[in-house]
Design a protein around this motif. Structure first.
Motif, PDB file in Angstrom:
ATOM      1  N   TRP A   7      -7.466 -14.845  -1.982  1.00 57.71           N
ATOM      2  CA  TRP A   7      -8.798 -14.568  -1.441  1.00 57.71           C
ATOM      3  C   TRP A   7      -8.773 -13.777  -0.058  1.00 57.71           C
ATOM      4  O   TRP A   7      -9.421 -12.999   0.501  1.00 57.71           O
ATOM      5  N   ALA A   8      -7.709 -14.149   0.883  1.00 61.67           N
ATOM      6  CA  ALA A   8      -7.647 -13.729   2.003  1.00 61.67           C
ATOM      7  C   ALA A   8      -7.010 -12.272   2.193  1.00 61.67           C
ATOM      8  O   ALA A   8      -7.508 -11.383   2.709  1.00 61.67           O
ATOM      9  N   GLU A   9      -6.266 -11.866   1.148  1.00 59.03           N
ATOM     10  CA  GLU A   9      -5.749 -10.689   0.918  1.00 59.03           C
ATOM     11  C   GLU A   9      -6.877  -9.538   0.683  1.00 59.03           C
ATOM     12  O   GLU A   9      -7.130  -8.483   0.906  1.00 59.03           O
ATOM     13  N   ALA A  10      -7.708 -10.182  -0.559  1.00 55.59           N
ATOM     14  CA  ALA A  10      -8.763  -9.386  -0.810  1.00 55.59           C
ATOM     15  C   ALA A  10      -9.710  -9.044   0.216  1.00 55.59           C
ATOM     16  O   ALA A  10     -10.308  -8.160   0.330  1.00 55.59           O
ATOM     17  N   ASP A  11     -10.009 -10.130   1.227  1.00 51.98           N
ATOM     18  CA  ASP A  11     -10.915 -10.230   2.137  1.00 51.98           C
ATOM     19  C   ASP A  11     -10.565  -8.910   3.101  1.00 51.98           C
ATOM     20  O   ASP A  11     -11.333  -8.034   3.491  1.00 51.98           O
ATOM     21  N   ARG A  12      -9.164  -8.821   3.577  1.00 48.32           N
ATOM     22  CA  ARG A  12      -8.965  -7.788   4.327  1.00 48.32           C
ATOM     23  C   ARG A  12      -8.775  -6.337   3.725  1.00 48.32           C
ATOM     24  O   ARG A  12      -9.009  -5.353   4.225  1.00 48.32           O
ATOM     25  N   MET A  13      -8.530  -6.198   2.433  1.00 45.63           N
ATOM     26  CA  MET A  13      -8.666  -5.234   1.566  1.00 45.63           C
ATOM     27  C   MET A  13      -9.919  -4.486   1.591  1.00 45.63           C
ATOM     28  O   MET A  13     -10.315  -3.353   1.561  1.00 45.63           O
ATOM     29  N   SER A  14     -10.975  -5.534   1.808  1.00 41.93           N
ATOM     30  CA  SER A  14     -12.175  -4.990   1.388  1.00 41.93           C
ATOM     31  C   SER A  14     -12.996  -4.462   2.714  1.00 41.93           C
ATOM     32  O   SER A  14     -13.799  -3.731   2.826  1.00 41.93           O
ATOM     33  N   ASP A  58     -10.151   3.699   4.905  1.00 48.91           N
ATOM     34  CA  ASP A  58     -10.739   4.164   3.930  1.00 48.91           C
ATOM     35  C   ASP A  58     -10.109   4.922   2.851  1.00 48.91           C
ATOM     36  O   ASP A  58     -10.141   5.095   1.723  1.00 48.91           O
ATOM     37  N   THR A  59      -8.878   5.644   3.600  1.00 51.06           N
ATOM     38  CA  THR A  59      -8.130   6.615   2.473  1.00 51.06           C
ATOM     39  C   THR A  59      -7.116   5.915   1.767  1.00 51.06           C
ATOM     40  O   THR A  59      -6.974   6.138   0.632  1.00 51.06           O
ATOM     41  N   PHE A  60      -6.415   5.125   2.587  1.00 49.38           N
ATOM     42  CA  PHE A  60      -5.195   4.318   2.002  1.00 49.38           C
ATOM     43  C   PHE A  60      -5.204   3.012   1.621  1.00 49.38           C
ATOM     44  O   PHE A  60      -4.319   2.753   0.781  1.00 49.38           O
ATOM     45  N   TYR A  61      -6.092   2.384   2.038  1.00 46.10           N
ATOM     46  CA  TYR A  61      -6.201   0.993   2.114  1.00 46.10           C
ATOM     47  C   TYR A  61      -7.034   0.573   0.874  1.00 46.10           C
ATOM     48  O   TYR A  61      -8.031  -0.367   0.880  1.00 46.10           O
ATOM     49  N   ALA A  62      -7.058   1.327  -0.157  1.00 50.31           N
ATOM     50  CA  ALA A  62      -7.804   1.161  -1.467  1.00 50.31           C
ATOM     51  C   ALA A  62      -7.266   0.413  -2.553  1.00 50.31           C
ATOM     52  O   ALA A  62      -6.034   0.344  -2.685  1.00 50.31           O
ATOM     53  N   TYR A  68       0.858  -1.029  -0.048  1.00 47.12           N
ATOM     54  CA  TYR A  68      -0.133  -0.046   0.034  1.00 47.12           C
ATOM     55  C   TYR A  68       0.943   1.259   0.029  1.00 47.12           C
ATOM     56  O   TYR A  68       1.877   1.168   0.797  1.00 47.12           O
ATOM     57  N   ASN A  69       0.570   2.314  -0.923  1.00 45.54           N
ATOM     58  CA  ASN A  69       1.323   3.369  -0.908  1.00 45.54           C
ATOM     59  C   ASN A  69       1.199   4.171   0.218  1.00 45.54           C
ATOM     60  O   ASN A  69       0.805   5.514   0.006  1.00 45.54           O
ATOM     61  N   ILE A  70       1.318   3.937   1.316  1.00 47.60           N
ATOM     62  CA  ILE A  70       1.395   4.879   2.700  1.00 47.60           C
ATOM     63  C   ILE A  70       2.533   4.283   3.546  1.00 47.60           C
ATOM     64  O   ILE A  70       2.400   2.958   3.910  1.00 47.60           O
ATOM     65  N   GLY A  71       3.524   4.854   3.897  1.00 49.39           N
ATOM     66  CA  GLY A  71       4.285   4.790   4.973  1.00 49.39           C
ATOM     67  C   GLY A  71       4.389   5.577   5.951  1.00 49.39           C
ATOM     68  O   GLY A  71       3.362   6.406   6.129  1.00 49.39           O
ATOM     69  N   PHE A  72       5.552   5.445   6.797  1.00 56.50           N
ATOM     70  CA  PHE A  72       5.369   6.343   7.893  1.00 56.50           C
ATOM     71  C   PHE A  72       5.657   7.902   7.709  1.00 56.50           C
ATOM     72  O   PHE A  72       5.565   8.698   8.451  1.00 56.50           O
ATOM     73  N   ARG A  73       6.353   8.011   6.566  1.00 60.37           N
ATOM     74  CA  ARG A  73       6.784   9.300   6.125  1.00 60.37           C
ATOM     75  C   ARG A  73       5.464  10.319   6.244  1.00 60.37           C
ATOM     76  O   ARG A  73       5.755  11.631   6.475  1.00 60.37           O
ATOM     77  N   ILE A  74       4.436   9.852   5.596  1.00 63.10           N
ATOM     78  CA  ILE A  74       3.117  10.694   5.443  1.00 63.10           C
ATOM     79  C   ILE A  74       2.082  10.334   6.334  1.00 63.10           C
ATOM     80  O   ILE A  74       0.983  10.692   6.123  1.00 63.10           O
ATOM     81  N   GLU A  75       2.203   9.830   7.623  1.00 64.84           N
ATOM     82  CA  GLU A  75       1.105   9.699   8.390  1.00 64.84           C
ATOM     83  C   GLU A  75       0.956  10.800   9.054  1.00 64.84           C
ATOM     84  O   GLU A  75       1.457  11.888   8.870  1.00 64.84           O
ATOM     85  N   PRO A  76      -0.421  10.902   9.683  1.00 67.43           N
ATOM     86  CA  PRO A  76      -1.074  12.170  10.386  1.00 67.43           C
ATOM     87  C   PRO A  76      -0.121  12.903  11.253  1.00 67.43           C
ATOM     88  O   PRO A  76       0.580  12.300  11.892  1.00 67.43           O
ATOM     89  N   GLN A  77      -0.070  14.285  10.981  1.00 65.76           N
ATOM     90  CA  GLN A  77       1.169  14.824  12.034  1.00 65.76           C
ATOM     91  C   GLN A  77       0.919  14.845  13.459  1.00 65.76           C
ATOM     92  O   GLN A  77       2.103  14.859  14.275  1.00 65.76           O
TER      93      GLN A  77
END
Length: 459
Positions: free
Chosen positions: A134-141, A212-216, A64-73
């Motif tokens: 299937w399992a990865e899709a389940d938790r992405m959903s 909802d924002t980043f795990y899409a 997922y294109n979210i790392g700790f560099r851009i987490e909420p301040q």
């Protein structure tokens, strides 16, 4: 050319890939190509296949294109906290059932949070590929976002911070500490592991909003490496991931770092350390430039291996330490990040050796390196070491090393095929480019020194 390729583990790699340092004009001129098939689903999910039927195993990796560099301040450590939340249950799998599902089918799994991504992967027998998808899709959903799960994982992460950093001698030195001293932009300079108060302050609303924002799907890449059939796997991916909704992604954060114009020197006390330590860091050139690749070769010549110049000076000649450690991106490798980065080294040294003496030896070695002419023999040696490291990385952990680079290049460059261009980019570097890069970047104005001093006082 009669040179010996060094490679950790398997000597056969030098027979497979050769040791010829001559230049080539295209990746097809090299003896080995990583198979790459790349496409995207309608919801934006990037999918990369790399088929390899050498062994009946598969790697499934979701980045997922979210790392700790851009987490909420005001939520430092939140990206890492969320990594833990991803194992707490989803629509069809209860708490920790994802882990049990993989392990009971003969597989291993893990996840991690890095500068610019959070990743999850499974390595399984090939016939269990469908299960993993299937399992990865389940938790992405959708996740099981509950108060109990959040409180539980807040405690787990806080305990991890205490064990790995706060109650550990040299905890966070220098991988966690140095970015906070060397960088100016908050995104690059905050405590990535997280302040305990920020971790406590995370709420269910924070978790849901973050998910909802980043795990899409349009913020992710799915990589499959190993023994599988492409058409069949494509059908499974469409079935399990194709109907997941995309999300509206926020504007890209400005993570640029201002140019450093004066050397920085800091001292940090450590009440648990038994000996002093010193770390140094230079800001890296921009990713994918000739200077970037040149710094990769400079790293090989100065820091990597017993023959590296800094190891020779500090260990062999001065005897100040048993090793000098470091490199480009201590939380990964020089390829799997996407933003400002440091080339960093560190050593724990004898108490009777003052830090000024350490810095003096460092300066002498760097001056020696930048002032002399770089020979073709030096360049050839760096290329062989880099090539060895690259192929060691590609073959690492049953194919996960390959999946990691494919995912990174898909996320950051929309081009996983870059994996087959790396060796050619390094071979384009001439002695003149390498020397010019060293003269520009290995200067005190671009450097931060962090001195760690043992103390009996509380920090």
């Amino acid at each position: 050319m009669n040179k010996i390729c060094k490679w950790t583990g398997v000597v056969l790699v030098s027979l497979m890939f050769g040791c010829n340092p001559q230049k080539a004009e295209s990746p097809q001129d090299y003896s080995y190509q990583v198979p790459v098939d790349y496409y995207k689903l309608n919801n934006g999910l990037k999918v990369v296949f790399s088929q390899d039927k050498t062994a009946p195993t598969v790697v499934v990796a979701v980045y997922y294109n979210i790392g700790f560099r851009i987490e909420p301040q005001d939520r430092t450590g939140f990206a890492h906290l969320f990594e833990h939340m991803m194992f707490q249950g989803s629509e069809n799998l209860g708490k920790m059932e994802f882990v049990k599902l993989v392990q009971q089918n003969g597989g291993v799994l893990n996840g991690s949070t890095r500068f610019d991504f959070t990743n999850y992967f499974e390595i399984l027998p090939a016939h269990k590929l469908q299960t993993a998808l299937w399992a990865e899709a389940d938790r992405m959903s959708g996740l099981a976002i509950t108060e109990d799960n959040l409180i539980n994982q807040q405690g787990v992460v806080k305990n991890e911070v205490k064990v790995n950093v706060l109650n550990q001698p040299y905890g966070g030195f220098p991988w966690l500490d140095m970015p906070q001293y060397a960088n100016e932009n908050w995104y690059n300079a905050h405590n990535f592991y997280g302040d305990l108060e920020d971790l406590d302050a995370a709420t269910l609303e924070d978790v849901k909003s973050f998910f909802d924002t980043f795990y899409a799907p349009n913020n992710a890449v799915l990589v499959v490496v190993g023994d599988f059939e492409k058409d069949e796997t494509r059908q499974w991916i469409q079935e399990y991931f194709g109907d997941l909704p995309s999300a509206e992604l926020p504007p890209v954060a400005d993570i640029s770092e201002p140019k450093q114009t004066a050397e920085k020197v800091f001292t940090k006390p450590d009440k648990l350390a038994t000996r002093p330590a010193l770390a140094f860091a230079y800001h890296m050139p921009e990713r994918n430039t000739p200077e970037y690749y040149a710094m990769g070769l400079i790293d090989q010549l100065l820091l990597q291996g017993d023959d590296a110049l800094l190891n020779q000076r500090f260990v062999k000649e001065k005897g100040y330490t048993g090793s000098v450690d470091g490199g480009i991106n201590l939380l990964g490798n020089m390829f799997n990040y996407n933003g400002p980065m440091l080339w960093m080294g560190s050593l724990i040294h004898d108490a009777e050796v003052p830090s000024d003496s350490i810095t003096a030896v460092l300066n002498q070695a760097i001056d020696e390196f930048t002032s002399k002419e770089v020979t073709q023999a030096d360049l050839d040696r760096a290329l062989i070491k880099m090539r060895s490291d690259l192929y060691s990385n590609l073959g690492g952990f049953f194919g996960f090393g390959r999946a990691d680079l494919l995912a990174s290049f898909a996320l950051f460059d929309d081009d996983p095929g870059r994996i087959n261009l790396l060796e050619g980019e390094f071979r384009k570097i001439t002695p003149e480019i390498l020397k010019r890069t060293a003269e520009e970047y290995l200067v005190p104005e671009n450097r931060t020194i962090l001195i760690l001093e043992p103390t009996t006082e509380e920090n």
